[in-house]
Motif scaffolding. Structure first.
Motif, PDB file in Angstrom:
ATOM      1  N   ASP A 140      -2.769   5.460   1.467  1.00  0.00           N
ATOM      2  CA  ASP A 140      -3.375   4.435   2.132  1.00  0.00           C
ATOM      3  C   ASP A 140      -3.246   3.854   3.062  1.00  0.00           C
ATOM      4  OD1 ASP A 140      -4.463   3.638  -0.834  1.00  0.00           O
ATOM      5  OD2 ASP A 140      -3.274   2.022  -1.209  1.00  0.00           O
ATOM      6  N   VAL A 154       0.597  -1.088  -0.229  1.00  0.00           N
ATOM      7  CA  VAL A 154      -0.129   0.072   0.175  1.00  0.00           C
ATOM      8  C   VAL A 154       0.887   0.813   0.288  1.00  0.00           C
ATOM      9  CG1 VAL A 154      -2.300  -1.005   1.245  1.00  0.00           C
ATOM     10  CG2 VAL A 154      -0.373   0.310   2.251  1.00  0.00           C
ATOM     11  N   ASP A 177      -4.910   5.933   5.947  1.00  0.00           N
ATOM     12  CA  ASP A 177      -5.737   6.346   6.155  1.00  0.00           C
ATOM     13  C   ASP A 177      -6.529   4.796   6.785  1.00  0.00           C
ATOM     14  OD1 ASP A 177      -6.890   8.405   4.606  1.00  0.00           O
ATOM     15  OD2 ASP A 177      -6.920   7.402   2.279  1.00  0.00           O
ATOM     16  N   TYR A 178      -5.489   3.969   6.266  1.00  0.00           N
ATOM     17  CA  TYR A 178      -5.412   2.693   7.717  1.00  0.00           C
ATOM     18  C   TYR A 178      -5.608   3.085   9.246  1.00  0.00           C
ATOM     19  CZ  TYR A 178      -4.666  -2.237   9.086  1.00  0.00           C
ATOM     20  OH  TYR A 178      -4.081  -2.894  10.484  1.00  0.00           O
TER      21      TYR A 178
END
Length: 66
Positions: free
Chosen positions: A18, A14, A21-22
């Motif tokens: 990403d 990722v 956000d995770y």
């Protein structure tokens, strides 16, 4: 193909957006952690790449040693 090969699960890489956000943090926070050498990261040219499993392990260790 062998059954063993078919059963292997390849983990997806990722990007910085990403992983931010995770982890529910800003991209700037991720960049700071990278500069401080805290977060497990790989470089692909100019881009940062992450493995979710390694980030999860980093979080578990951070909670223990935090």
């Amino acid at each position: 193909m062998s059954t063993e090969y078919e059963n292997m699960q390849v983990e997806k890489w990722v990007n910085l957006e990403d992983i931010a956000d995770y982890l529910s943090v800003s991209q700037d926070t991720i960049r700071t952690w990278i500069k401080e050498g805290k977060l497990p990261v790989y470089r692909a040219g100019k881009r940062y790449k992450f493995k979710i499993s390694e980030v999860d392990e980093w979080i578990r260790e951070w909670k223990i040693n935090g």
